[in-house]
Every structure is written in structure tokens, then in C-alpha cells.
Design a protein around this motif. Structure first.
Motif, PDB file in Angstrom:
ATOM      1  N   ASP A   1       0.794  -1.238   0.000  1.00  0.00           N
ATOM      2  CA  ASP A   1       0.000   0.000   0.000  1.00  0.00           C
ATOM      3  C   ASP A   1       0.824   1.283   0.000  1.00  0.00           C
ATOM      4  O   ASP A   1       0.413   2.286  -0.575  1.00  0.00           O
ATOM      5  N   HIS A   2       1.993   1.280   0.649  1.00  0.00           N
ATOM      6  CA  HIS A   2       2.750   2.529   0.761  1.00  0.00           C
ATOM      7  C   HIS A   2       3.235   3.046  -0.588  1.00  0.00           C
ATOM      8  O   HIS A   2       3.570   4.220  -0.719  1.00  0.00           O
ATOM      9  N   TYR A   3       3.253   2.228  -1.634  1.00  0.00           N
ATOM     10  CA  TYR A   3       3.666   2.689  -2.961  1.00  0.00           C
ATOM     11  C   TYR A   3       2.648   3.622  -3.596  1.00  0.00           C
ATOM     12  O   TYR A   3       2.922   4.252  -4.612  1.00  0.00           O
ATOM     13  N   GLN A   4       1.475   3.752  -3.007  1.00  0.00           N
ATOM     14  CA  GLN A   4       0.462   4.653  -3.539  1.00  0.00           C
ATOM     15  C   GLN A   4       0.531   6.039  -2.904  1.00  0.00           C
ATOM     16  O   GLN A   4      -0.214   6.930  -3.271  1.00  0.00           O
ATOM     17  N   LEU A   5       1.460   6.219  -1.957  1.00  0.00           N
ATOM     18  CA  LEU A   5       1.486   7.446  -1.168  1.00  0.00           C
ATOM     19  C   LEU A   5       2.426   8.529  -1.687  1.00  0.00           C
ATOM     20  O   LEU A   5       2.290   9.683  -1.300  1.00  0.00           O
ATOM     21  N   ALA A   6       3.397   8.164  -2.527  1.00  0.00           N
ATOM     22  CA  ALA A   6       4.388   9.150  -2.952  1.00  0.00           C
ATOM     23  C   ALA A   6       5.095   8.643  -4.204  1.00  0.00           C
ATOM     24  O   ALA A   6       5.050   7.445  -4.503  1.00  0.00           O
ATOM     25  N   PRO A   7       5.770   9.546  -4.896  1.00  0.00           N
ATOM     26  CA  PRO A   7       6.581   9.102  -6.031  1.00  0.00           C
ATOM     27  C   PRO A   7       7.711   8.188  -5.541  1.00  0.00           C
ATOM     28  O   PRO A   7       8.145   8.279  -4.396  1.00  0.00           O
ATOM     29  N   VAL A   8       8.192   7.364  -6.431  1.00  0.00           N
ATOM     30  CA  VAL A   8       9.269   6.439  -6.092  1.00  0.00           C
ATOM     31  C   VAL A   8      10.597   7.018  -6.576  1.00  0.00           C
ATOM     32  O   VAL A   8      10.682   7.607  -7.653  1.00  0.00           O
ATOM     33  N   CYS A   9      11.624   6.880  -5.742  1.00  0.00           N
ATOM     34  CA  CYS A   9      12.993   7.251  -6.105  1.00  0.00           C
ATOM     35  C   CYS A   9      13.687   5.984  -6.577  1.00  0.00           C
ATOM     36  O   CYS A   9      13.668   4.971  -5.870  1.00  0.00           O
ATOM     37  N   LEU A  10      14.288   6.035  -7.748  1.00  0.00           N
ATOM     38  CA  LEU A  10      14.976   4.872  -8.299  1.00  0.00           C
ATOM     39  C   LEU A  10      16.485   5.086  -8.270  1.00  0.00           C
ATOM     40  O   LEU A  10      16.974   6.171  -8.603  1.00  0.00           O
ATOM     41  N   PHE A  11      17.188   4.013  -7.899  1.00  0.00           N
ATOM     42  CA  PHE A  11      18.648   4.029  -7.786  1.00  0.00           C
ATOM     43  C   PHE A  11      19.202   2.782  -8.460  1.00  0.00           C
ATOM     44  O   PHE A  11      18.598   1.716  -8.376  1.00  0.00           O
ATOM     45  N   GLU A  12      20.373   2.929  -9.077  1.00  0.00           N
ATOM     46  CA  GLU A  12      21.009   1.758  -9.656  1.00  0.00           C
ATOM     47  C   GLU A  12      22.523   1.921  -9.697  1.00  0.00           C
ATOM     48  O   GLU A  12      23.050   3.036  -9.704  1.00  0.00           O
ATOM     49  N   ILE A  13      23.171   0.773  -9.723  1.00  0.00           N
ATOM     50  CA  ILE A  13      24.604   0.680  -9.992  1.00  0.00           C
ATOM     51  C   ILE A  13      24.727  -0.158 -11.247  1.00  0.00           C
ATOM     52  O   ILE A  13      24.239  -1.297 -11.287  1.00  0.00           O
ATOM     53  N   ASN A  14      25.355   0.402 -12.272  1.00  0.00           N
ATOM     54  CA  ASN A  14      25.560  -0.317 -13.533  1.00  0.00           C
ATOM     55  C   ASN A  14      26.910  -1.019 -13.444  1.00  0.00           C
ATOM     56  O   ASN A  14      27.962  -0.370 -13.477  1.00  0.00           O
ATOM     57  N   LEU A  15      26.891  -2.331 -13.329  1.00  0.00           N
ATOM     58  CA  LEU A  15      28.121  -3.098 -13.175  1.00  0.00           C
ATOM     59  C   LEU A  15      28.885  -3.260 -14.473  1.00  0.00           C
ATOM     60  O   LEU A  15      30.043  -3.673 -14.455  1.00  0.00           O
ATOM     61  N   PHE A  16      28.267  -2.941 -15.613  1.00  0.00           N
ATOM     62  CA  PHE A  16      28.939  -3.067 -16.906  1.00  0.00           C
ATOM     63  C   PHE A  16      29.494  -1.731 -17.392  1.00  0.00           C
ATOM     64  O   PHE A  16      30.048  -1.656 -18.475  1.00  0.00           O
ATOM     65  N   LYS A  17      29.299  -0.674 -16.596  1.00  0.00           N
ATOM     66  CA  LYS A  17      29.772   0.652 -16.979  1.00  0.00           C
ATOM     67  C   LYS A  17      31.294   0.668 -16.960  1.00  0.00           C
ATOM     68  O   LYS A  17      31.915   0.113 -16.074  1.00  0.00           O
ATOM     69  N   ASP A  18      31.867   1.324 -17.927  1.00  0.00           N
ATOM     70  CA  ASP A  18      33.320   1.496 -18.108  1.00  0.00           C
ATOM     71  C   ASP A  18      33.949   0.283 -18.609  1.00  0.00           C
ATOM     72  O   ASP A  18      34.102  -0.405 -19.313  1.00  0.00           O
TER      73      ASP A  18
END
Length: 172
Positions: free
Chosen positions: A155-172
Motif C-alpha cells: 500500500d505505501h507505494y500509492q502514497l508518494a513518487p518512487v525514487c529509483l537508484f542503480e549501480i551499472n556493473l557493466f559501466k566502463d
């Protein structure tokens, strides 16, 4: 410090950690509070070896869960190979130890042989301190997003925008 899978005998501790985290979120007043999570969901994660615990001197200091798909949150990005980290909760007497950095180190090793490109996580609302904390642990902050479909999410996903984070392990 040792990281192991949570076992079914730990399930009471898992829910204790969730309760403590929810109480902490409630006390902060400006963050989205976790709901009561369904026992069946946690039992499934444990059975599938997707719940983890970080032990210090044989005591559970931190827990988290993972998934390999998170379509409702990550939408079109879900097609990427990724491990999604959920519900990081820390025992209050161990707060301040930057376990997120330890979880990132663990996750990098965990996915190495699986040819997974991303380590991802999300949080809700514009929690500036938490955003900075995740960035300091090596995550790229992708921004705040309004989810298109939250019908099968807690239910809490309906209360606010979601912040997305990632680490790209194939970068560089």
C-alpha cells in the motif's frame, strides 16, 4: 561481519525489524511508513533464499530481501538483468554502520557469476538524507517517478513518487 540467508526460524526477527523500521519512519514524520508486510511473502522469499541477514558477533544487525524482477516499479527498465534490493532494516543499536555499503559489496559479489548488469533499489518520497546515503554507497540516483500501476504493490507505494537508484556493473 557475516552475511547469510535468513532461515524460517528467523522469521520472528524479520518482522521485529520491520516493526522497528516502521516505528522509526513514523517518528521521522516526513517519510513514507512501511505497511505491515504479508507473512506469506516473507516465507516465500526465505524459501527461495532471497532474504538475507548481516550478523555481527552472531547477532542479526541488518536484514534485506532481493528480487530478480520488479516490473511494477521498474516498468520498461525491468527488461534489464538486475538484482533488486528491498526492505533494508537495521537493528537500532547497529545504526550508523553504513550497512548499505556492505550490502553493495555483497551484491556485487553475489551477481558476479550471474552476468547481472544492475544492482537496483527504490525508496518512496523525496527523502533527501536517504537519497544522499544511497548515492554515497555508489548508487546513481535516477530521479523521482510516479508509478503507472501499483495494484499488486504494498500500500505505501500509492502514497508518494518512487525514487529509483542503480549501480551499472557493466559501466566502463
Amino acid at each position: 561481519m557475516v552475511i547469510k540467508n535468513v532461515t524460517i526460524t528467523d522469521i520472528g526477527e524479520v518482522f521485529k525489524f520491520y516493526k522497528i523500521a516502521s516505528e522509526y519512519q513514523t517518528a521521522k514524520k516526513k517519510v513514507v511508513v512501511w505497511p505491515a508486510f504479508e507473512r506469506a511473502m516473507v516465507e516465500t522469499e526465505i524459501a527461495e533464499n532471497r532474504q538475507f541477514k548481516l550478523l555481527i558477533n552472531n547477532e542479526i544487525a541488518c536484514i534485506w530481501a532481493i528480487a530478480f524482477s520488479d516490473k511494477q516499479i521498474w516498468e520498461e527498465r525491468n527488461k534489464d538483468t538486475a538484482v533488486y534490493i528491498h526492505r533494508i532494516a537495521t537493528d537500532p543499536k547497529f545504526r550508523g554502520n553504513n550497512f548499505v555499503a556492505d550490502i553493495v559489496t555483497w551484491a556485487k559479489e553475489y551477481v558476479k557469476q550471474k552476468k547481472i548488469q544492475f544492482i537496483r533499489l527504490d525508496t518512496l518520497g523525496n527523502n533527501i538524507k536517504l537519497i544522499a546515503h544511497y548515492k554515497n554507497a555508489g548508487f546513481d540516483f535516477l530521479g523521482l517517478f510516479n508509478l503507472k500501476n501499483t495494484d499488486r504493490l504494498p500500500d505505501h507505494y500509492q502514497l508518494a513518487p518512487v525514487c529509483l537508484f542503480e549501480i551499472n556493473l557493466f559501466k566502463d
